[in-house]
Design an enzyme around this catalytic site. Structure first.
Site, mmCIF file in Angstrom:
data_model
loop_
_atom_site.group_PDB
_atom_site.id
_atom_site.type_symbol
_atom_site.label_atom_id
_atom_site.label_comp_id
_atom_site.label_asym_id
_atom_site.label_seq_id
_atom_site.Cartn_x
_atom_site.Cartn_y
_atom_site.Cartn_z
ATOM 1 N N LYS A 153 2.649 -0.884 7.186
ATOM 2 C CA LYS A 153 3.219 -0.931 8.533
ATOM 3 C C LYS A 153 4.696 -1.303 8.485
ATOM 4 O O LYS A 153 5.093 -2.143 7.682
ATOM 5 C CB LYS A 153 2.452 -1.950 9.372
ATOM 6 C CG LYS A 153 0.987 -1.553 9.558
ATOM 7 C CD LYS A 153 0.146 -2.705 10.064
ATOM 8 C CE LYS A 153 -1.325 -2.311 10.017
ATOM 9 N NZ LYS A 153 -2.224 -3.464 10.167
ATOM 10 N N GLU A 185 -9.399 -2.658 13.016
ATOM 11 C CA GLU A 185 -8.453 -1.545 12.948
ATOM 12 C C GLU A 185 -9.170 -0.220 13.222
ATOM 13 O O GLU A 185 -10.212 0.057 12.627
ATOM 14 C CB GLU A 185 -7.797 -1.481 11.567
ATOM 15 C CG GLU A 185 -6.962 -2.712 11.254
ATOM 16 C CD GLU A 185 -6.101 -2.558 10.007
ATOM 17 O OE1 GLU A 185 -5.053 -3.214 9.943
ATOM 18 O OE2 GLU A 185 -6.472 -1.771 9.101
ATOM 19 N N GLU A 215 -11.381 -0.548 9.475
ATOM 20 C CA GLU A 215 -11.720 -1.762 8.739
ATOM 21 C C GLU A 215 -11.445 -2.977 9.604
ATOM 22 O O GLU A 215 -10.804 -2.878 10.644
ATOM 23 C CB GLU A 215 -10.941 -1.861 7.429
ATOM 24 C CG GLU A 215 -9.456 -2.023 7.590
ATOM 25 C CD GLU A 215 -8.762 -2.375 6.273
ATOM 26 O OE1 GLU A 215 -9.421 -2.824 5.322
ATOM 27 O OE2 GLU A 215 -7.536 -2.208 6.207
ATOM 28 N N ARG A 255 -8.493 -12.293 8.963
ATOM 29 C CA ARG A 255 -7.412 -13.275 8.779
ATOM 30 C C ARG A 255 -6.352 -13.043 9.837
ATOM 31 O O ARG A 255 -6.426 -12.072 10.584
ATOM 32 C CB ARG A 255 -6.791 -13.081 7.394
ATOM 33 C CG ARG A 255 -6.370 -11.630 7.233
ATOM 34 C CD ARG A 255 -5.495 -11.355 6.069
ATOM 35 N NE ARG A 255 -5.389 -9.935 5.786
ATOM 36 C CZ ARG A 255 -4.573 -9.092 6.407
ATOM 37 N NH1 ARG A 255 -3.745 -9.517 7.343
ATOM 38 N NH2 ARG A 255 -4.553 -7.810 6.085
ATOM 39 N N VAL A 279 0.238 -10.053 9.858
ATOM 40 C CA VAL A 279 1.705 -10.098 9.930
ATOM 41 C C VAL A 279 2.173 -9.853 11.371
ATOM 42 O O VAL A 279 3.050 -10.547 11.886
ATOM 43 C CB VAL A 279 2.317 -9.014 9.003
ATOM 44 C CG1 VAL A 279 3.828 -8.955 9.160
ATOM 45 C CG2 VAL A 279 1.929 -9.256 7.557
HETATM 46 P P1 ADP Z 1 -6.474 0.170 3.215
HETATM 47 O O1 ADP Z 1 -7.404 -0.980 3.337
HETATM 48 O O2 ADP Z 1 -6.290 0.643 1.819
HETATM 49 O O3 ADP Z 1 -5.180 -0.054 3.950
HETATM 50 P P2 ADP Z 1 -7.538 1.787 5.407
HETATM 51 O O4 ADP Z 1 -8.949 2.222 5.499
HETATM 52 O O5 ADP Z 1 -7.093 0.685 6.317
HETATM 53 O O6 ADP Z 1 -7.225 1.420 3.900
HETATM 54 O O7 ADP Z 1 -6.608 3.037 5.618
HETATM 55 C C1 ADP Z 1 -5.211 2.957 5.443
HETATM 56 C C2 ADP Z 1 -4.525 4.128 6.088
HETATM 57 O O8 ADP Z 1 -5.028 5.379 5.543
HETATM 58 C C3 ADP Z 1 -4.751 4.242 7.572
HETATM 59 O O9 ADP Z 1 -3.845 3.448 8.324
HETATM 60 C C4 ADP Z 1 -4.540 5.729 7.788
HETATM 61 O O10 ADP Z 1 -3.146 5.982 7.809
HETATM 62 C C5 ADP Z 1 -5.121 6.373 6.538
HETATM 63 N N1 ADP Z 1 -6.556 6.752 6.729
HETATM 64 C C6 ADP Z 1 -7.648 6.038 6.382
HETATM 65 N N2 ADP Z 1 -8.799 6.692 6.714
HETATM 66 C C7 ADP Z 1 -8.421 7.859 7.300
HETATM 67 C C8 ADP Z 1 -9.132 8.982 7.875
HETATM 68 N N3 ADP Z 1 -10.470 9.035 7.929
HETATM 69 N N4 ADP Z 1 -8.402 10.002 8.392
HETATM 70 C C9 ADP Z 1 -7.041 9.966 8.356
HETATM 71 N N5 ADP Z 1 -6.320 8.944 7.822
HETATM 72 C C10 ADP Z 1 -6.984 7.907 7.310
#
Ligand code: ADP
Length: 462
Positions: free
Chosen positions: A237, A275, A287, A291, A294
């Site tokens: 972010k 999220e 997810e 916690r 930021v």
């Molecule tokens: P991490 O825990 O590694 O940050 P996340 O599951 O939160 O993984 O995903 C991180 C980023 O990956 C998301 O903010 C989004 O930009 C992209 N992302 C994750 N899953 C998808 C999905 N199903 N479709 C499109 N983008 C995704």
């Protein structure tokens, strides 16, 4: 109430927690590595203990040293901040075994949400909408292809133990899937020492919208609205805002109450963030972070609630003194994460900050550990400040942000302030029209323009 809290973190979040504690009349203990002996969090805490050498694994991740520091100084509780040990269930368990309070949810809940497959299963059971995908892990290429045919391309392969946006692979057809599946497993293994992967439908143009919750140990839960964190680079972010330009009051209430019910079903306590990806009016759970985050200050600006003080109170067993009706959303807030990096190449720029002048004035908040003469150590995250501004309208918030960024003077190291200045001047951003790919596309375009300018100036010189 706790009498003394040990803050197991560094940088701006250690200062933020220190402030919350002092305003509640609670004494604080800072811990620090040898590289951080002169840090502001060490100076402002009531006591400080050096817990090891600069590398995080020897200090800020050194569980035994942190717990010893808490026992020696007589602290009652440990606040882990974000990053480091904040989502480490083993650490939370160790803290409790030593008769101290871990300021966060139960170790069981951290474990449940720390594994993406169990987190997604629990989210479904608790009633949250999720991205269509595999039922659990995808263990063979045949299973991967079958799943892809069931959910439809494009798909994304993700590591169950994943984090930080690492190791995710996208495929648009069988051929790409056959190529990407083994790579995803190999990368999961090398990054997270666990090669279990799962699959989801890949959403092509979503926004990242997250909901902040606050829950006590007596079953009371409130939500504090959303944050739009779609502006990301490499899944990190860069700038966050609340409210999201994409949601109205009804949509906020609807997703907020779905999330509150899910947290009650789960039996969650403490602060937390759920999220979601948001596309075509639908939310898809991604997810949960168990916690403080930021970007929590943008929520504080629009609700007037000190989230860390509430987190400390509920960790102490207090009943939430807020009902959902007490939570009022007012105005607009934006946060810029300012990193000590080259604003074009993003190469970290550690070293001495020779000049530091932070912006001020009405509704401007700067959370930072930096002061003139501070030497940014090369061992940790490159974020050195968060600039958060508030405005009654989004436009006044943007104008205030522009003014505050102009006023910020940091010399001696490079920072990402010029990048923020460019972002907030873009018509798409001003109109709130952006998704998770917007920033990377914008950066690509900027690079192309620069290359063209270089080529034309070179040919001009000839
Ligand atoms: P991490 O825990 O590694 O940050 P996340 O599951 O939160 O993984 O995903 C991180 C980023 O990956 C998301 O903010 C989004 O930009 C992209 N992302 C994750 N899953 C998808 C999905 N199903 N479709 C499109 N983008 C995704």
């Amino acid at each position: 109430m706790f009498e003394k809290i040990l803050i197991a973190n560094r940088g701006e979040i250690a200062l933020r927690i220190n402030r919350a504690c002092h305003e509640m009349g609670i004494k604080t203990v800072a811990v620090h590595s040898t590289a951080d002996a002169d840090a502001m969090h060490v100076r402002l805490a009531d006591e400080a203990v050096c817990i090891g050498s600069p590398l995080a694994k020897d200090s800020y991740l050194n569980k035994a040293a942190i717990i010893s520091a808490a026992l020696i100084t007589g602290a009652d509780a440990i606040h882990p901040g974000y990053g480091f040990l904040s989502e480490n269930a083993d650490f939370a368990e160790m803290v409790e075994e030593h008769g101290l309070t871990f300021i966060g949810p139960t170790p069981k809940m951290i474990r449940l949400m720390g594994d993406k497959i169990t987190a997604k299963k629990s989210a479904i059971e608790a009633g949250l909408p999720v991205v269509p995908g595999s039922k659990g892990s995808v263990d063979t290429i045949e299973q991967a292809i079958q799943t892809a045919h069931e959910i439809g391309y494009p798909i994304i392969i993700k590591a169950s133990a994943g984090g930080g946006g690492k190791g995710m692979k996208i495929a648009f057809n069988d051929e790409e899937l056959k190529e990407m599946y083994p790579i995803a497993r190999r990368e999961a293994k090398s990054n997270f020492a666990n090669d279990i992967v799962y699959m989801e439908k890949y959403l092509q143009n979503p926004r990242h919208i997250e909901i902040q919750v606050l829950a006590d140990t007596h079953g009371n839960v409130v939500h504090l609205g959303e944050r739009d964190c779609s502006l990301q680079r490499h899944n990190q972010k860069v700038l966050e805002e609340s409210p999201s330009p994409a949601l109205n009051k009804e949509q906020r209430q609807k997703i907020g109450s779905i999330v509150c019910n899910a947290m009650k079903n789960l039996g969650y306590s403490s602060v937390g963030t759920i999220e979601f990806l948001y596309e075509n009016g639908e939310f898809y759970f991604m997810e949960m972070n168990t916690r403080i985050q930021v970007e929590h200050p943008v929520t504080e600006m629009v609700t007037g609630i000190d989230i860390i003080q509430e987190q400390i109170r509920v960790a102490n067993g207090a009943v939430l003194d807020l009902t959902q009706e007490d939570v009022h959303f007012d105005g607009f807030a934006i946060e810029c994460r300012i990193n000590a990096e080259n604003p074009e190449t993003f190469i970290p720029s550690a070293g001495k900050v020779t000049t530091w002048h932070a912006p001020g004035g009405l509704w401007v908040r700067v959370d930072s550990e930096v002061y003139a003469g501070y030497v940014i150590p090369p061992y940790y995250d490159s974020m050195i400040a968060k600039l958060i501004v508030f405005g009654r309208t989004r436009n006044s918030c943007l104008m205030r942000l522009k003014r505050a960024l102009e006023e910020f003077v940091i010399e001696g190291v490079q920072t990402t302030i010029p990048l923020h200045q460019k972002i907030i001047a873009q018509p798409d951003f001003i109109d709130g029209q952006y998704n998770i790919h917007w920033l990377e596309n914008f950066l690509k375009k900027q690079e192309e323009i620069k290359r063209e300018e270089e080529t034309s100036s070179q040919s001009g010189e000839k």
